[in-house]
Structure formats: C-alpha cells, structure tokens
Design a protein around this motif. Sequence first.
Motif, PDB file in Angstrom:
ATOM      1  N   PRO A 440       0.806  -1.220   0.000  1.00 33.89           N
ATOM      2  CA  PRO A 440       0.000   0.000   0.000  1.00 33.89           C
ATOM      3  C   PRO A 440       0.839   1.271   0.000  1.00 33.89           C
ATOM      4  CG  PRO A 440      -0.001  -1.009   2.180  1.00 33.89           C
ATOM      5  CD  PRO A 440       0.651  -1.994   1.253  1.00 33.89           C
ATOM      6  N   PHE A 441       2.139   1.136   0.194  1.00 31.56           N
ATOM      7  CA  PHE A 441       3.012   2.315   0.165  1.00 31.56           C
ATOM      8  C   PHE A 441       3.659   2.498  -1.206  1.00 31.56           C
ATOM      9  CE2 PHE A 441       2.936   0.491   4.467  1.00 31.56           C
ATOM     10  CZ  PHE A 441       2.241   1.512   5.099  1.00 31.56           C
ATOM     11  N   LYS A 442       3.425   1.533  -2.079  1.00 32.42           N
ATOM     12  CA  LYS A 442       3.804   1.666  -3.480  1.00 32.42           C
ATOM     13  C   LYS A 442       2.564   1.996  -4.314  1.00 32.42           C
ATOM     14  CE  LYS A 442       5.531  -1.104  -7.394  1.00 32.42           C
ATOM     15  NZ  LYS A 442       6.037  -2.438  -7.813  1.00 32.42           N
ATOM     16  N   PHE A 443       1.498   1.241  -4.075  1.00 25.94           N
ATOM     17  CA  PHE A 443       0.193   1.548  -4.664  1.00 25.94           C
ATOM     18  C   PHE A 443      -0.620   2.251  -3.582  1.00 25.94           C
ATOM     19  CE2 PHE A 443      -4.276   0.100  -5.330  1.00 25.94           C
ATOM     20  CZ  PHE A 443      -4.519   0.837  -6.478  1.00 25.94           C
ATOM     21  N   ILE A 444      -0.590   3.578  -3.608  1.00 22.67           N
ATOM     22  CA  ILE A 444      -1.042   4.385  -2.480  1.00 22.67           C
ATOM     23  C   ILE A 444      -2.416   5.013  -2.722  1.00 22.67           C
ATOM     24  CG2 ILE A 444       0.146   6.478  -3.296  1.00 22.67           C
ATOM     25  CD1 ILE A 444       0.089   5.223   0.354  1.00 22.67           C
ATOM     26  N   ALA A 445      -3.164   4.464  -3.688  1.00 24.84           N
ATOM     27  CA  ALA A 445      -4.456   5.055  -4.060  1.00 24.84           C
ATOM     28  C   ALA A 445      -5.451   5.098  -2.904  1.00 24.84           C
ATOM     29  CB  ALA A 445      -5.063   4.276  -5.228  1.00 24.84           C
ATOM     30  N   PHE A 446      -5.325   4.172  -1.954  1.00 27.36           N
ATOM     31  CA  PHE A 446      -6.245   4.140  -0.816  1.00 27.36           C
ATOM     32  C   PHE A 446      -5.551   4.563   0.482  1.00 27.36           C
ATOM     33  CE2 PHE A 446      -8.314   1.343  -3.871  1.00 27.36           C
ATOM     34  CZ  PHE A 446      -9.625   1.783  -3.807  1.00 27.36           C
ATOM     35  N   HIS A 447      -4.507   5.407   0.360  1.00 30.92           N
ATOM     36  CA  HIS A 447      -3.732   5.841   1.526  1.00 30.92           C
ATOM     37  C   HIS A 447      -3.051   4.608   2.123  1.00 30.92           C
ATOM     38  CE1 HIS A 447      -2.808   9.411   3.785  1.00 30.92           C
ATOM     39  NE2 HIS A 447      -3.133   8.872   4.949  1.00 30.92           N
ATOM     40  N   GLY A 448      -2.502   4.718   3.314  1.00 29.96           N
ATOM     41  CA  GLY A 448      -1.807   3.589   3.909  1.00 29.96           C
ATOM     42  C   GLY A 448      -1.622   3.797   5.393  1.00 29.96           C
ATOM     43  N   GLY A 449      -1.163   2.783   6.082  1.00 31.28           N
ATOM     44  CA  GLY A 449      -0.943   2.899   7.513  1.00 31.28           C
ATOM     45  C   GLY A 449      -2.253   2.947   8.286  1.00 31.28           C
ATOM     46  N   LEU A 450      -2.243   3.651   9.417  1.00 28.92           N
ATOM     47  CA  LEU A 450      -3.404   3.684  10.302  1.00 28.92           C
ATOM     48  C   LEU A 450      -4.589   4.433   9.701  1.00 28.92           C
ATOM     49  CD1 LEU A 450      -1.697   4.294  13.781  1.00 28.92           C
ATOM     50  CD2 LEU A 450      -2.511   2.153  12.809  1.00 28.92           C
ATOM     51  N   ARG A 451      -4.328   5.292   8.690  1.00 23.38           N
ATOM     52  CA  ARG A 451      -5.420   6.046   8.081  1.00 23.38           C
ATOM     53  C   ARG A 451      -5.810   5.473   6.713  1.00 23.38           C
ATOM     54  NH1 ARG A 451      -5.546  11.884  10.634  1.00 23.38           N
ATOM     55  NH2 ARG A 451      -7.292  12.146   9.211  1.00 23.38           N
ATOM     56  N   ILE A 452      -5.491   4.206   6.486  1.00 23.05           N
ATOM     57  CA  ILE A 452      -5.858   3.588   5.217  1.00 23.05           C
ATOM     58  C   ILE A 452      -7.373   3.642   5.038  1.00 23.05           C
ATOM     59  CG2 ILE A 452      -6.111   1.237   6.106  1.00 23.05           C
ATOM     60  CD1 ILE A 452      -4.609   0.318   3.510  1.00 23.05           C
ATOM     61  N   CYS A 453      -7.815   3.777   3.809  1.00 23.92           N
ATOM     62  CA  CYS A 453      -9.227   3.993   3.509  1.00 23.92           C
ATOM     63  C   CYS A 453     -10.097   2.834   3.999  1.00 23.92           C
ATOM     64  CB  CYS A 453      -9.412   4.189   2.004  1.00 23.92           C
ATOM     65  SG  CYS A 453     -11.123   4.401   1.502  1.00 23.92           S
ATOM     66  N   LEU A 454     -11.082   3.156   4.830  1.00 25.16           N
ATOM     67  CA  LEU A 454     -11.992   2.138   5.345  1.00 25.16           C
ATOM     68  C   LEU A 454     -12.972   1.666   4.276  1.00 25.16           C
ATOM     69  CD1 LEU A 454     -12.844   3.744   8.795  1.00 25.16           C
ATOM     70  CD2 LEU A 454     -11.564   1.632   8.442  1.00 25.16           C
ATOM     71  N   GLY A 455     -13.227   2.517   3.291  1.00 23.20           N
ATOM     72  CA  GLY A 455     -14.221   2.203   2.282  1.00 23.20           C
ATOM     73  C   GLY A 455     -13.659   1.552   1.034  1.00 23.20           C
ATOM     74  N   LYS A 456     -12.451   1.020   1.104  1.00 26.37           N
ATOM     75  CA  LYS A 456     -11.813   0.416  -0.076  1.00 26.37           C
ATOM     76  C   LYS A 456     -12.680  -0.695  -0.681  1.00 26.37           C
ATOM     77  CE  LYS A 456      -7.664  -2.205  -1.410  1.00 26.37           C
ATOM     78  NZ  LYS A 456      -6.361  -2.742  -0.925  1.00 26.37           N
ATOM     79  N   ASP A 457     -13.082  -1.658   0.122  1.00 30.05           N
ATOM     80  CA  ASP A 457     -13.904  -2.761  -0.382  1.00 30.05           C
ATOM     81  C   ASP A 457     -15.266  -2.256  -0.846  1.00 30.05           C
ATOM     82  OD1 ASP A 457     -11.860  -4.519   0.154  1.00 30.05           O
ATOM     83  OD2 ASP A 457     -12.632  -5.096   2.126  1.00 30.05           O
ATOM     84  N   PHE A 458     -15.802  -1.295  -0.108  1.00 33.83           N
ATOM     85  CA  PHE A 458     -17.070  -0.652  -0.449  1.00 33.83           C
ATOM     86  C   PHE A 458     -16.985  -0.053  -1.854  1.00 33.83           C
ATOM     87  CE2 PHE A 458     -19.693   3.163  -0.534  1.00 33.83           C
ATOM     88  CZ  PHE A 458     -20.857   2.836   0.149  1.00 33.83           C
TER      89      PHE A 458
END
Length: 509
Positions: A440-458
């Motif tokens: 997720p730090f290379k493909f960062i479209a959904f942010h990363g770490g503790l603030r990674i997007c909660l709605g990714k699967d949605f």
Amino acid sequence: MDILCLIVTFIAVSFLTTILCFSLLLLKIYTGKSIQDPSYPPVNGTVFSQLIYFNKLYDYQTQVATKWSTFRLLAPGHSEVYTTDPRNIEHVLKTNFDKYSKGQTNQLIVTDLLGHGIFAVDGDKWKQQRKLASFEFSTRVLRDFSCSVFRENANKLVGAVSGLSGRVFDMQDLFMRCTLDSIFKVGFGVELNCLEGSNKEGSAFMKAFDESNALTYGRYVDPIWELKRYFSIGSEAALKKNIKVIDDFVNQLIKNKRNLLAQNQDCHVKEDILSRFLMESQKDPEQMNDKYLRDIILNFMIAGKDTSANTLSWFFYMLCKNPLIQEKIAQEVRDFVGDKNIKYTVNDFIENITDAALDQMHYLHAALTETLRLYPVVPINGRCADIDDTLPDGFKVKKGDGVYYISYAMGRMPHLWGEDAEEFRPERWLVNGIFQPESPFKFIAFHGGLRICLGKDFAYRQMKILSIALLRFFQFKLADDTKKVTYRTMFTLHINGELPVCAVSRAAS
C-alpha cells in the motif's frame, strides 16, 4: 495641484508598501530553509510557482519527480517536501505515524468545507470517527444494504444509458449522479434520484460540492486567499456561496433524519450510516451536534462519491482507448455472471452479480486497480512533521514541514512499475490469472498505515457492480478519439469538463 500631489503620494506609498510586503514575503520564504545544505531535499522553487503549472500540476510534479524522487518547494515559514519513495511514505504513514499530523496549514485551508470531519482532523476527534466508521463498515448489515443499493442503481444506470443509445452523452456526469444517489442512500438513507434528473436540489448540491472542492484546493497556491476570504471577494466569495448551498442542503437532511428517527416509522432507519451516527450522538449531544454531523456527512461524501465516480470515469475512458481490454472484461462478465444468449431482464442479470461472482473476476479487479494506479482519486496527499526528522532516503525535514506523496506521479515512475509504467496494462497485477496486490506504500491510491481507507472494499464493490452491468449490455466508444482528455486540478482527480461517449447495445452487435 494639491489633488495631483495627493494622488502621486498615494501611488508612491502604495508602491512602496507593495514592495515592502513582497520583500517581507520573500524573506519569510527563503530564511532558515538550509537551501545549500545537501542533507535536506533539493529545492525546486516556491509553492507559489505552482500557479504557473496549475492546470497541469500533477504532470509537472511527475516531470520533476523523474529527476528527484524527493524534492521540496519553499513556503512562508516552512518547506513542502514531495516524495515518490515508498520507504518515505511508509515512514510517515505507519512507522512514525505519531510524529506527523494534518498540520495547521492544511486544516486552515480545508476547514470551511470539510470542518472537523475525518479527513481534516487528528487526535481524539479522528480516533472517535475512525472507530465508529470502522465498526460500521465491518458490519454485515451495511455490506448487504450497500450491495442492494448498488444493484438497484446499476439497474437505473443501464436504463439511463439505454435511453441514450445512439447518442453522444457525458459518461462522467452519469457516474457522478449515480454514485451520489448511492452514497446518499447508503450513507444517509435518502432517495436523491439525481440519476433520473428529478431532484434539482440534489443536482445543485452536487455542483456546489464539486465547485467547493476545486476552489478550496486553489487556496494551496493562492498567497492572498485569506485576505480574499476576509473581504469576501473573487474565488472566496464563490466558495462562500457554494458552501451556503451545501450547508442548507445538509442541515435539512439532518433535520429530516432526526424527525424520522424520533417517529421511528421506517423499518430500515438504522441501516444507513447517518442514522447510526445520530444514535451515537445521543450519548454526547453537546460534542456530536448538527455541525459535527454535517462535517461527517461531507467527508463521507468526498470519499463515497468521488472515489467511485472518478475512477469509473477514467476506467471507461481507458476501456474506450483499449477496446481489446474492454472485450476481455466483457468476456469475463459472460463467464462468471451470465451468458448473453440467455434471455432475462436487466434486473435478473444484475441480481445474479453475487459476491462469489465478484470474487472470481480477477481481470476486472486488475483493470480497476490499474486505473487507480494511473489515475488515483487523490493525486497528492500527505502529512505535516511535528518534530525534526530524517526520512529513510536520508533527507531531513524540519518541524512544521509538509511531507506529501504524489500518487499521480508514483503511478508513472519506471523505477517502481517498469519501463511501461505509463501504459494501461491490467496484466501487471496478475500471476497465472490471479490478482496479486502490491504494498500500500507503493500503490497508495487508498492511503496507507493507520489512516488507510476504510471504504476500499465498499468502493470496489460499487465499481464492479456498475461496470459489470454496463459492459454486459453495451460497448462504449469515445465520441471523438482525437480529443485529449485531461483532469481538473482539485482534491480529487475529476476529468476536466465532459467525457463524451457513445454506447452501442451488445444485443445489436
């Protein structure tokens, strides 16, 4: 003669005042920035120089990033550091999460629009909203409810495109209206009916929201935006007007939802996210007041509408530019959802888009992900250093410096994705036909770490269901294949203007 002397004096004083202010600004920009110190990132001008390239800002940043993977622009009082190095991004978003925050400058710029919503805050407010949102997105009730809404709106979308068959229409506008309907139903329990064009207030809200998005982003390169806001002139007057439209609409929404909850007449009243936040607000009505709920709504809006609508617009643009890929996905739809020779209604077909079918469609997932690699919803994002720090690539940052990752540029870096980095090639995500995720730090479209997007699967579920429905029944072509499609510089990567396409019924092909 006295009047002439007064005019001359006034002009002279104004000129000297301007020169003085400009000199003080330059002094503030260049003082204490360690410009000649190689332990800090190389300087590529000031933040205000971005005004020159504003309409093609992300391509300009990509050009600079091919020379320096980490560089900086000077701003009054601090530096803005930009990076495409995944190590630096992981350092900021995960390893040293507690040393970086949204920062006062970012919060000041976005507060008028996003208030104290999850994208604009840190600390306890962020933790509270994150905890509530994380719980909601993990519930089976929300998953089932959202899929039902996505299927219903996919049915409407197919009907809308069918009515436009043989004519040129704006694909992006359809997606914006469709995803707005979805987020309002799933998020707030409201039938907006923007896709059908029957809600003028909803359409006005959508327009005001998108304009506010662009105008707020413009503040980053406008050195006098605070002065313009104080006098309510120019872009700030326009922003204030648009935010008034937004606030009136959202406040009425909250009022109606409160009344509905009080009456408890809707058996599905607790399925939507707003109802659940309203119930939670009863525990702390002073803090979770209507203003706080307004901010939560708008933050969900920018996440729920723009993520899907923007990606789908770029996705179908790329499918039009790559017809063989479009047909490969259409074949996958036939393989896993339904054969075109079987006669059934649109609704019957869409009801057949099950979770099991979605999970098997690796090529569609890869093509959507490849779209996000090249056209990330948020083209640039980042944090602010709360202490002096050293990034993994060896460059130092000072307390107060912004550290931004350039998602748009990262997707185009050969050292990350190979020499064909700028090509649209879904196969790069597949191994023996199975989708393989990247860091997720290379493909960062959904942010990363503790603030990674909660709605990714949605977001993926909505995009897949809509794409499957459209590609089962239609082939899409650009109305003018020679016209260059570009973006509009704002927080989210909108196509600038329209996306004119033609749809041809597959049954007739």
